[in-house]
Motif scaffolding. Structure first.
Motif, mmCIF file in Angstrom:
data_model
loop_
_atom_site.group_PDB
_atom_site.id
_atom_site.type_symbol
_atom_site.label_atom_id
_atom_site.label_comp_id
_atom_site.label_asym_id
_atom_site.label_seq_id
_atom_site.Cartn_x
_atom_site.Cartn_y
_atom_site.Cartn_z
ATOM 1 N N ARG A 105 -19.027 -28.735 12.606
ATOM 2 C CA ARG A 105 -17.989 -27.771 12.305
ATOM 3 C C ARG A 105 -18.592 -26.947 11.019
ATOM 4 N NH1 ARG A 105 -13.726 -26.725 15.730
ATOM 5 N NH2 ARG A 105 -12.343 -26.212 13.869
ATOM 6 N N LYS A 106 -19.129 -27.726 9.944
ATOM 7 C CA LYS A 106 -19.561 -26.701 8.925
ATOM 8 C C LYS A 106 -20.736 -25.784 9.174
ATOM 9 C CE LYS A 106 -18.060 -29.341 4.834
ATOM 10 N NZ LYS A 106 -18.568 -30.232 3.706
ATOM 11 N N LEU A 107 -21.807 -26.476 9.935
ATOM 12 C CA LEU A 107 -22.768 -25.886 10.640
ATOM 13 C C LEU A 107 -22.401 -24.598 11.188
ATOM 14 C CD1 LEU A 107 -25.354 -28.765 11.563
ATOM 15 C CD2 LEU A 107 -25.461 -27.338 9.585
ATOM 16 N N ILE A 108 -21.410 -24.856 12.002
ATOM 17 C CA ILE A 108 -21.073 -23.800 13.074
ATOM 18 C C ILE A 108 -19.979 -22.543 12.277
ATOM 19 C CG2 ILE A 108 -19.342 -23.082 14.879
ATOM 20 C CD1 ILE A 108 -20.121 -25.818 16.182
ATOM 21 N N GLY A 109 -19.496 -22.847 11.267
ATOM 22 C CA GLY A 109 -18.732 -22.006 10.283
ATOM 23 C C GLY A 109 -17.313 -21.773 11.062
ATOM 24 N N SER A 110 -16.476 -20.754 10.330
ATOM 25 C CA SER A 110 -15.210 -20.523 10.648
ATOM 26 C C SER A 110 -14.928 -19.744 12.076
ATOM 27 C CB SER A 110 -14.527 -19.494 9.749
ATOM 28 O OG SER A 110 -14.698 -19.983 8.381
ATOM 29 N N THR A 111 -14.013 -19.940 12.668
ATOM 30 C CA THR A 111 -13.755 -19.285 14.165
ATOM 31 C C THR A 111 -14.009 -17.736 14.061
ATOM 32 O OG1 THR A 111 -11.915 -20.885 14.431
ATOM 33 C CG2 THR A 111 -12.154 -19.114 15.725
ATOM 34 N N ASN A 112 -13.536 -16.979 13.123
ATOM 35 C CA ASN A 112 -13.826 -15.543 12.992
ATOM 36 C C ASN A 112 -15.204 -15.396 12.265
ATOM 37 O OD1 ASN A 112 -14.147 -13.097 12.431
ATOM 38 N ND2 ASN A 112 -11.944 -12.661 12.006
ATOM 39 N N PRO A 113 -16.283 -15.096 13.120
ATOM 40 C CA PRO A 113 -17.573 -14.948 12.594
ATOM 41 C C PRO A 113 -17.778 -13.967 11.254
ATOM 42 C CG PRO A 113 -17.599 -14.928 14.976
ATOM 43 C CD PRO A 113 -16.070 -14.580 14.540
ATOM 44 N N LEU A 114 -16.661 -13.083 10.981
ATOM 45 C CA LEU A 114 -16.924 -12.330 9.962
ATOM 46 C C LEU A 114 -16.203 -12.931 8.691
ATOM 47 C CD1 LEU A 114 -15.505 -8.785 11.182
ATOM 48 C CD2 LEU A 114 -17.676 -9.475 10.885
ATOM 49 N N GLN A 115 -15.673 -13.895 9.030
ATOM 50 C CA GLN A 115 -15.169 -14.846 7.740
ATOM 51 C C GLN A 115 -16.185 -16.254 7.622
ATOM 52 O OE1 GLN A 115 -10.991 -15.539 8.796
ATOM 53 N NE2 GLN A 115 -10.636 -13.438 8.336
ATOM 54 N N ALA A 116 -17.069 -16.262 8.432
ATOM 55 C CA ALA A 116 -17.787 -17.629 8.461
ATOM 56 C C ALA A 116 -19.038 -17.400 7.507
ATOM 57 C CB ALA A 116 -18.537 -17.763 9.881
ATOM 58 N N GLU A 117 -19.397 -18.175 6.595
ATOM 59 C CA GLU A 117 -20.243 -18.167 5.590
ATOM 60 C C GLU A 117 -21.662 -18.009 6.194
ATOM 61 O OE1 GLU A 117 -19.898 -18.415 2.316
ATOM 62 O OE2 GLU A 117 -17.515 -18.524 2.469
ATOM 63 N N PRO A 118 -22.484 -17.192 5.434
ATOM 64 C CA PRO A 118 -23.936 -16.868 5.571
ATOM 65 C C PRO A 118 -24.406 -18.361 5.709
ATOM 66 C CG PRO A 118 -23.103 -15.092 4.130
ATOM 67 C CD PRO A 118 -21.980 -16.178 4.313
ATOM 68 N N GLY A 119 -25.443 -18.456 6.524
ATOM 69 C CA GLY A 119 -26.063 -19.680 6.596
ATOM 70 C C GLY A 119 -25.495 -20.482 7.645
ATOM 71 N N THR A 120 -24.301 -20.170 8.174
ATOM 72 C CA THR A 120 -23.617 -20.774 9.297
ATOM 73 C C THR A 120 -24.063 -20.205 10.586
ATOM 74 O OG1 THR A 120 -21.616 -19.637 9.364
ATOM 75 C CG2 THR A 120 -21.502 -21.552 7.876
ATOM 76 N N ILE A 121 -23.796 -20.914 11.788
ATOM 77 C CA ILE A 121 -24.454 -20.133 12.908
ATOM 78 C C ILE A 121 -23.550 -19.011 13.199
ATOM 79 C CG2 ILE A 121 -24.470 -20.724 15.307
ATOM 80 C CD1 ILE A 121 -24.965 -23.722 14.716
ATOM 81 N N ARG A 122 -21.968 -19.124 13.221
ATOM 82 C CA ARG A 122 -21.233 -17.937 13.598
ATOM 83 C C ARG A 122 -21.496 -16.897 12.143
ATOM 84 N NH1 ARG A 122 -15.907 -21.189 15.108
ATOM 85 N NH2 ARG A 122 -16.382 -21.606 17.150
ATOM 86 N N GLY A 123 -21.804 -17.551 11.149
ATOM 87 C CA GLY A 123 -21.911 -16.345 9.987
ATOM 88 C C GLY A 123 -23.173 -15.636 10.216
ATOM 89 N N ASP A 124 -24.270 -16.346 10.630
ATOM 90 C CA ASP A 124 -25.433 -15.468 10.948
ATOM 91 C C ASP A 124 -25.953 -14.819 12.150
ATOM 92 O OD1 ASP A 124 -26.345 -16.694 8.235
ATOM 93 O OD2 ASP A 124 -27.368 -18.034 9.256
ATOM 94 N N LEU A 125 -25.128 -15.226 13.057
ATOM 95 C CA LEU A 125 -25.395 -14.808 14.472
ATOM 96 C C LEU A 125 -24.077 -14.057 15.391
ATOM 97 C CD1 LEU A 125 -27.328 -18.017 15.387
ATOM 98 C CD2 LEU A 125 -28.213 -16.095 14.620
ATOM 99 N N ALA A 126 -23.017 -13.933 14.618
ATOM 100 C CA ALA A 126 -21.857 -13.491 15.586
ATOM 101 C C ALA A 126 -21.156 -12.240 14.763
ATOM 102 C CB ALA A 126 -21.009 -14.274 16.270
#
Ligand code: ADP
Length: 169
Positions: A105-126
């Motif tokens: 879940r940490k590697l994936i990041g927050s549900t909203n990609p704009l709130q997901a930390e850089p370095g997470t999958i959603r933070g980097d890719l969505a």
């Protein structure tokens, strides 16, 4: 957990997640497949040191999508969510490891990609919640439930990676 001036607190759930081998269901959603992110996403879990125990490309039928997301049935976005998940093939994966559910879940990041930390999958890719490229189980119980839902028993492999003794002492 030792903190100054505070009593020693025993947190059984925390201790359990740090010692028990768990399995989580990770799914690359149709946007991740269409955008050519399959390799990138698998690489992140492999490099971390988790063990892949199930993997397939799969066109999800409507009833399975509805069962998987049944807890969200009352949400206004539910019909669009089902349409999205069934809109093209997904990559279904079972990943195994100590504490893998919370760590994934940490590697994936927050549900909203704009709130997901850089370095997470959603933070980097969505950029949008409705196109957030990947799913990860939110508890060990749901990990078990979702793997049973998406995989036949024969599709999940028991094996020992050659690198195992170099990852876990
Ligand atoms: P997560 O996937 O991070 O565990 P949820 O369980 O809350 O998040 O939601 C499941 C999925 O439903 C999300 O990953 C996303 O694809 C979709 N979703 C959640 N909230 C919304 C929303 N407000 N609008 C559109 N889709 C949403």
């Amino acid at each position: 957990v030792i903190t100054r001036n505070k009593p020693l607190i025993f947190l059984p759930h925390l201790v359990a997640s740090m010692t028990q081998v768990e399995t989580t269901y990770i799914m690359i959603k149709p946007d991740g497949v269409q955008r050519g992110l399959v390799g990138e996403i698998i690489t992140r879990f492999e490099k971390k040191g988790f063990k892949l125990s199930g993997l397939k490309l799969f066109q999800c039928p409507q009833d399975l999508a509805e069962e998987h997301y049944k807890d969200l049935k009352s949400k206004p976005f539910f019909p669009k969510l089902i349409e999205y998940i069934t809109s093209g093939p997904v990559v279904c994966m079972a990943w195994e490891g100590i504490g893998v559910v919370a760590s994934a879940r940490k590697l994936i990041g927050s549900t909203n990609p704009l709130q997901a930390e850089p370095g997470t999958i959603r933070g980097d890719l969505a950029v949008q919640t409705g196109r957030n490229v990947v799913h990860g189980s939110d508890s060990p119980e749901n990990g078990q439930r979702e793997i049973a839902l998406w995989f036949k028993e024969s599709e999940v492999c028991e094996w020992t990676p050659a690198q195992a003794p170099w990852l876990i002492e």
